[in-house]
Design a protein around this motif. Structure first.
Motif, PDB file in Angstrom:
ATOM      1  N   ARG A  48      35.083  28.131  26.597  1.00 44.85           N
ATOM      2  CA  ARG A  48      35.004  29.006  27.766  1.00 44.85           C
ATOM      3  C   ARG A  48      33.570  29.238  28.232  1.00 44.85           C
ATOM      4  O   ARG A  48      33.342  29.516  29.396  1.00 44.85           O
ATOM      5  CB  ARG A  48      35.709  30.324  27.503  1.00 44.85           C
ATOM      6  CG  ARG A  48      35.044  31.181  26.454  1.00 44.85           C
ATOM      7  CD  ARG A  48      35.877  32.438  26.189  1.00 44.85           C
ATOM      8  NE  ARG A  48      35.302  33.200  25.123  1.00 44.85           N
ATOM      9  CZ  ARG A  48      34.776  34.407  25.269  1.00 44.85           C
ATOM     10  NH1 ARG A  48      34.798  34.996  26.444  1.00 44.85           N
ATOM     11  NH2 ARG A  48      34.260  35.042  24.247  1.00 44.85           N
ATOM     12  N   LYS A  51      32.744  26.175  30.412  1.00 44.56           N
ATOM     13  CA  LYS A  51      33.528  26.305  31.635  1.00 44.56           C
ATOM     14  C   LYS A  51      32.981  27.443  32.505  1.00 44.56           C
ATOM     15  O   LYS A  51      32.851  27.305  33.719  1.00 44.56           O
ATOM     16  CB  LYS A  51      34.995  26.562  31.289  1.00 44.56           C
ATOM     17  CG  LYS A  51      35.899  26.651  32.487  1.00 44.56           C
ATOM     18  CD  LYS A  51      37.342  26.870  32.060  1.00 44.56           C
ATOM     19  CE  LYS A  51      38.227  27.042  33.285  1.00 44.56           C
ATOM     20  NZ  LYS A  51      39.600  27.362  32.923  1.00 44.56           N
ATOM     21  N   GLY A  52      32.642  28.542  31.895  1.00 45.77           N
ATOM     22  CA  GLY A  52      32.086  29.688  32.620  1.00 45.77           C
ATOM     23  C   GLY A  52      30.756  29.378  33.281  1.00 45.77           C
ATOM     24  O   GLY A  52      30.480  29.820  34.405  1.00 45.77           O
ATOM     25  N   GLU A  55      31.570  27.162  36.301  1.00 43.05           N
ATOM     26  CA  GLU A  55      32.218  27.977  37.334  1.00 43.05           C
ATOM     27  C   GLU A  55      31.238  28.949  37.976  1.00 43.05           C
ATOM     28  O   GLU A  55      31.276  29.180  39.185  1.00 43.05           O
ATOM     29  CB  GLU A  55      33.402  28.737  36.744  1.00 43.05           C
ATOM     30  CG  GLU A  55      34.589  27.873  36.438  1.00 43.05           C
ATOM     31  CD  GLU A  55      35.734  28.649  35.796  1.00 43.05           C
ATOM     32  OE1 GLU A  55      35.620  29.880  35.612  1.00 43.05           O
ATOM     33  OE2 GLU A  55      36.746  28.002  35.469  1.00 43.05           O
ATOM     34  N   ARG A  58      29.158  27.116  40.389  1.00 45.03           N
ATOM     35  CA  ARG A  58      29.997  26.806  41.558  1.00 45.03           C
ATOM     36  C   ARG A  58      30.153  28.044  42.445  1.00 45.03           C
ATOM     37  O   ARG A  58      30.081  27.954  43.668  1.00 45.03           O
ATOM     38  CB  ARG A  58      31.355  26.291  41.113  1.00 45.03           C
ATOM     39  CG  ARG A  58      32.194  25.758  42.264  1.00 45.03           C
ATOM     40  CD  ARG A  58      33.514  25.144  41.816  1.00 45.03           C
ATOM     41  NE  ARG A  58      33.322  24.082  40.835  1.00 45.03           N
ATOM     42  CZ  ARG A  58      33.860  24.078  39.620  1.00 45.03           C
ATOM     43  NH1 ARG A  58      34.639  25.051  39.222  1.00 45.03           N
ATOM     44  NH2 ARG A  58      33.634  23.076  38.792  1.00 45.03           N
ATOM     45  N   ASP A  59      30.352  29.203  41.827  1.00 48.08           N
ATOM     46  CA  ASP A  59      30.484  30.448  42.591  1.00 48.08           C
ATOM     47  C   ASP A  59      29.222  30.755  43.387  1.00 48.08           C
ATOM     48  O   ASP A  59      29.275  31.408  44.429  1.00 48.08           O
ATOM     49  CB  ASP A  59      30.792  31.628  41.665  1.00 48.08           C
ATOM     50  CG  ASP A  59      32.197  31.568  41.080  1.00 48.08           C
ATOM     51  OD1 ASP A  59      33.021  30.748  41.558  1.00 48.08           O
ATOM     52  OD2 ASP A  59      32.461  32.336  40.123  1.00 48.08           O
TER      53      ASP A  59
END
Length: 119
Positions: A48, A51-52, A55, A58-59
């Motif tokens: 995670r 992945k975090g 992400e 990306r945010d």
């Protein structure tokens, strides 16, 4: 992932420095390159957190391979590999070094480089 969680994942130093680095790179027409020294042996082992991180970028509008280059290294908790991989990232002239964990941080801080080290 919400922005606050991403900032917590990276640490306050990373959150404060990243906009400055990104703006400077954008003004120069260069795609920023980030070197990330993890602690596990693979992205899957980081789970995670990996992945975090992706992400969260990306945010903030950063997509790997499009407007940012990510150089990940996974030393698998082996002290010699931390030093070797930190040196490799420094030799690549990355714009920012992100360290995940205390061994990563120590290895990156031991390298003399022009990039910001974010721990």
């Amino acid at each position: 992932m919400r922005r606050r969680e991403f900032i917590t994942l990276l640490g306050s130093g990373a959150a404060a420095a990243w906009p400055l680095v990104a703006a400077a790179q954008k003004a120069a027409g260069k795609i920023p390159r980030i070197g990330v020294l993890w602690h596990a042996g693979s992205a899957e082992e980081e789970g995670r957190y990996f992945k975090g991180f992706i992400e969260g970028l990306r945010d903030l509008g950063y997509i790997a391979g499009q407007n940012i280059i990510l150089e990940h290294r996974f030393p698998n908790e082996m002290p010699d590999r931390f030093r070797t991989m930190a040196a490799e990232l420094v030799s690549m002239n990355v714009d920012v070094l992100v360290s995940v964990g205390s061994q990563s941080r120590q290895a990156q801080l031991a390298m003399s480089c022009r990039a910001r080290v974010l721990a």
